[in-house]
Every structure is written in structure tokens, then in C-alpha cells.
Design an enzyme around this catalytic site. Sequence first.
Site, mmCIF file in Angstrom:
data_model
loop_
_atom_site.group_PDB
_atom_site.id
_atom_site.type_symbol
_atom_site.label_atom_id
_atom_site.label_comp_id
_atom_site.label_asym_id
_atom_site.label_seq_id
_atom_site.Cartn_x
_atom_site.Cartn_y
_atom_site.Cartn_z
ATOM 1 C CG ASP A 19 -1.959 -1.110 1.178
ATOM 2 O OD1 ASP A 19 -2.389 -1.478 0.091
ATOM 3 O OD2 ASP A 19 -2.317 -1.611 2.260
ATOM 4 N NE ARG A 99 -1.797 -0.113 11.898
ATOM 5 C CZ ARG A 99 -0.816 -1.003 11.723
ATOM 6 N NH1 ARG A 99 0.260 -0.941 12.477
ATOM 7 N NH2 ARG A 99 -0.909 -1.940 10.809
ATOM 8 C CG ASP A 128 -4.772 -0.771 10.985
ATOM 9 O OD1 ASP A 128 -5.065 -0.937 12.185
ATOM 10 O OD2 ASP A 128 -3.998 -1.521 10.368
ATOM 11 C CB SER A 180 -3.416 -8.338 3.936
ATOM 12 O OG SER A 180 -3.327 -7.127 4.660
#
Length: 411
Positions: A19, A99, A128, A180
Site C-alpha cells: 500500500d 497504531r 486501522d 495481507s
Amino acid sequence: MIDKSKIKKVVLAYSGGLDTSIIIPWLKENYNNCEVIAVAGNVGQADELDGLEEKALKTGASKLYCLDLTDDYVDNYIIPTMKAGAIYEEYLLGTSHARPCIAKALVDVALKEGADAIAHGCTGKGNDQVRFELTIKAFAPDMPIIAPWREWDIKSREEEIDYAEAHNVPLKINRETNYSKDKNLWHLSHEGLDLEDTGNEPTYEKPGFLEMGVSPINAPDVPTYVEIEFEKGIPVALDGEKMSAKNIILKLNELGGKNGIGILDIVENRLVGMKCRGVYETPGGTILYKAHSVLETLCLDKLTMHEKQKLAVTFGELVYNGQWFTPLREALSAFVDKTQETVTGKVRLKLYKGNMINAGVWSDNSLYSEEIATFGESDYNQKDADGFINLFGLPITVQAMVKQGKLNKKK
């Protein structure tokens, strides 16, 4: 809507994964050839950071900040969550509490650099995006946020790979092994490909699938014993050796991984409403949660333990939903810290083929009394139970008498 004409400098949360690798050229194409400053937060993803600066610069970034956040992550996010006993639907929150740690550092760089916006590579389907953006709002409420997945025409990871190939962006993955993944010192998650069909068994025994350990089937045929010492709920020593909480986790990852500990396959309820299947590896964290919980059985009184267990559900939801920097989470942490004042002692566990077996627990603050609890002779007066049961059962007794017409009522 963001006024693109005002965006001259963007700070990007950069991992070097699929990404964020294509976001650098995409930002420059779609935001006036803006300067892109990449920020990689090191939360223990190890070799994933290798060659990151070269890759970021080659794909168009002006610079890369590689920030060592490992101690901050462990001490200020992992341990407070572990002390709370907080989980989310069996998941030990490995992605969730990383995060806000990364996003806070991201804001620090953006403010230092005078950035016009912050960008991230989170999809519009996942959790996220919320975790990053709520943290950004907590520290830079006026900062514009660019989320390419909510803007571009790319619809799948296959199309991302097409974009990367067209823009000469080097990738470490291919179309066949394109899980992923998210990795840090606490866990590794796997999503996508064959795991999207809930009828498929994960290929635990296939070489390369598990990265932090082995399948219980392939674990040793002899057990491994570990002893963990805690002071006020914080791990301070492993097998008699004093060390930091971070180093204890890293060592437990090694021991737990070798013994097939901490593999979880669940379908969880994402914040955005959809269900998603994931396989998680959390070897050291699973051991730490177990040991801490065992010690609390000695050190916490009944009322405190039960209330703490209730609030752990709320704590876990706050972490999962990206609400770390909120008054409620801070208040819950204050409550947890109070409960941990007596949680000091040592726990021994036996690790064997995916299992964690209690093998001893000791604490100077133990509320367990062998003298009282023994089945042998003691000073406990068993006749005291008569009055207690009569009072405790009084509502039941009265209700039964009413039903049977045995209670006289005045008219």
C-alpha cells in the site's frame, strides 16, 4: 474536501509494504508533485525495515524518518493493555495498540516539518484508518488527512501490484503469496487469499506460513518451563534474570514460538461492521497474558477481580476501535494501575505443543490461605455457614413460600 492546491508537503506513514510503496508516486501524481516525507515507525517489525530508506527515496520520497518506537510501544501501550487483561474477541490487539503509537510519532514529525497534510495507506474497509485518524485528531485536530484508498480508482491488491509494476516500484511479494500481513514485536497477522474462505484450514505446517513459531504438531515432544516475575503487574524478570519488559516479550516470543504457543484463527467483527477472518501469531504475548492472569488469582480480591474482568471488555473495545487517547481509556488505566498495586510475584508455566499449563505461582501478597481452604483440620467454623445461607437465601425462601401459599398476608 482537501484543497489540493494548498498541499505542498505530505508526511506519509510508511511501511514499505504494498500500500504505502505505491502511495508515494500516487501522491506526487495527484497532489501537484508535492514533497513526500516518509515516516517508518519501528515497533519491532525487524527485517521489514531493511533497505527501507533506499526504497523510499527511489520511489520519490524526499527523506525517510525511521523512528525506534519499540520501548514506547511496549511500556506505554502493550503493558497497560496487558495489565488490564484487555482482549477483543480473543484477539490480543497486536495491530490495534501499535497504531496510536505510530500515529502519535507521525504527528510529531508532521508538526516538526511543517507538513500540510498527513497520509496513510489504510483501506476504507478496515479498522486501522480509524486508529490512525483518531490519534491524529487528538494531537493535530486541524491537520488534513489524505487516505488514498478512499480516493483512487484502485479496487484490489492485484491492481495495486499492477500500479507498482507500471511505476517500477520494487515489491517483496508476488501475486501467489500476497497475504495481507502486519508484523511487530507483539504479533503477526495474516489475512486474505485462501483465508477469505472460512472453510479452508490454515496451512500451519506449510513452510513459510508461520513466521514467529511452529505448528503445535511440529513442536518438541518435551515441555519447556518458564518462570515470569511481576512487580505491580509489570513483568520484570524471566527465569530469574532481570530484564526489560521488551526483552521479556522478545524472549517469550522465541520460547513460545518454538512450542507452538499463541496461534489464533478467528472471524472477528470489524469496527466498520463487516466480519473478517484472520490468523494471528502472538507467542510471547499469549504467555504473558496467561502468567499475569494466574498471578491475579492470588493477589486480587473477588469484587475487584470481577469488576476488572467486566471493564477489560470495555478497555479492549476502546483499543480495538482506536480510542486510545480518550478520557475513558485513561480513567480505566488509572483503575487498572490501582488494582495492580499488589500484583507482585512469580508464575511458572509449562509450555507443551500449543498448551500453557500452570506449574506454580507464588506471591507475598497472596490472599490464598491454605490454612483456611484446607480439607484438613482448621480453625474455620463451618457452623458459620448456617446463618450465611439463611440470609443469602432469604429472597428465594420468601418467593417459594408465596408460591406455596405458606406466607400469611394481611388484607
